[in-house]
Design an enzyme around this catalytic site. Sequence first.
Site, PDB file in Angstrom:
ATOM      1  N   VAL A 167      31.896  47.338  64.203  1.00 16.42           N
ATOM      2  CA  VAL A 167      32.502  48.740  65.125  1.00 16.42           C
ATOM      3  C   VAL A 167      33.659  49.350  64.374  1.00 16.42           C
ATOM      4  O   VAL A 167      34.586  48.444  63.963  1.00 16.42           O
ATOM      5  CB  VAL A 167      32.901  48.334  66.347  1.00 16.42           C
ATOM      6  CG1 VAL A 167      33.580  49.611  67.224  1.00 16.42           C
ATOM      7  CG2 VAL A 167      31.786  47.704  67.305  1.00 16.42           C
ATOM      8  N   HIS A 168      33.830  50.558  63.979  1.00 15.93           N
ATOM      9  CA  HIS A 168      34.989  51.031  63.558  1.00 15.93           C
ATOM     10  C   HIS A 168      35.137  52.541  63.614  1.00 15.93           C
ATOM     11  O   HIS A 168      36.305  53.191  63.357  1.00 15.93           O
ATOM     12  CB  HIS A 168      34.906  50.716  61.925  1.00 15.93           C
ATOM     13  CG  HIS A 168      34.236  51.588  61.212  1.00 15.93           C
ATOM     14  ND1 HIS A 168      32.682  51.288  61.011  1.00 15.93           N
ATOM     15  CD2 HIS A 168      34.367  52.787  60.583  1.00 15.93           C
ATOM     16  CE1 HIS A 168      32.146  52.200  60.184  1.00 15.93           C
ATOM     17  NE2 HIS A 168      33.148  53.171  60.029  1.00 15.93           N
TER      18      HIS A 168
END
Length: 360
Positions: free
Chosen positions: A204-205
């Site tokens: 996740v980013h």
Amino acid sequence: MFKIATIVGARPQFIKTPLISSEIRKFAREILIHTGQHYDSNMSAVFFDELKIPKADYNLGIGSGTQGKQTGKMLQKIEQILLKEKPDMVIIYGDTNSTVAGALAAAKLHIPIAHIESGMRSYNRQMPEEINRIISDHVSEFLFCSTSSSVKILKGEGIKKNVYFVGDVMHDIQKKIKNQKLKTKDTILEELNIEPKKYILATVHRQENTDKKENLINIIEAFAKINEKVIFAVHPRTKKYLKEYRLERIIKNSNIELIDPVGFLEMIILESNAKLILTDSGGVQKEAFLDHVPCITLREETEWVETVQSGWNQLAGTNKEKIIKFARNFPKPKNHPNFLGDGNAYLKIAKIIKEYVNSK
Ligand code: UD1
Ligand code: UDP
């Protein structure tokens, strides 16, 4: 000799660069410019080492900052280098701030730009990447597309000249590396004490998933409710927010195992052995598809629409119930239609650039 300046700066760009670099170096002089957008060793140096990317001729050391500050600093420094080096062409990759800074600097100096991974659209202008894509495509001279749908998108925006469907360069490198025997790095599963097809891999980013507290909380709470081990390779941006929002308390004693970002060779092993992938990454969605591993995308939309149309990818956004439901029961499609080319995009790109060089 024909001089090409290649501009990179972020993790996915290091991965996309080496195959094209080694081809174009057969007929041109390449100057490699690293903006320094990503600078931690596990976000930058590891890829240069593993993929044997030539040392950057310039590292601008820009680092992190707000959208305008980061892009502006890059623009200023790239312009100085382009004025000094006077390249005949600039190559940019993807949709990061390093991409758009390179595009603007080159376009204003009237240097032809080759944009690799052109024509991708999410139609969500809240994403900084969408702005970067639109600007970069519209000032580029050569537009190399990963998918045939991106050729159509560009056509719809009036861009028809020098638009080529070549396939995807990430597909190229993933395929190449998987064909070489991964002898040295195949201990990652043992190190993590996991077995093939008995864990879920997560990354996740995205800005919308990290800067918005509610979204990151939903994602972590959903991960914690999936009754499977979740190996979560944490991007530094996300690490910062997990701490800020005090989410370690949910993660502690849960099924979630946080690990630092891994190198590409280890990532390839983790992806191909995963039972399922949960991600908001563009590259990881593609790699999941290429590995025949089902993927749940933690976004409302994707640029890689074919992965969803084929049934290998489901869009869950940050809806907790959807993430859990899809993760618990993901019907694996029977068909796997290839849409990312044949693994030789880099050769096609190099050939087209070479023809241009020869015409000069
Ligand atoms: C950038 C790209 C995104 C791409 C991603 C790949 C833009 C607008 N976004 O997002 O399209 O998918 O790279 O990973 O260009 N940080 C570190 N160490 C690093 C790099 C970053 O600690 O080496 C932290 C900093 O707190 C920084 C934050 O991560 O503020 C975000 O980094 P940044 O490069 O601005 O954006 P990404 O989220 O990495
Ligand atoms: N990747 C990696 N190690 C990690 C996470 C991702 O090598 O810990 C690789 C991944 O395999 C893919 C690329 O990084 O090739 C994707 O980059 P990222 O998710 O940072 O950006 P995006 O593709 O969304 O722009």
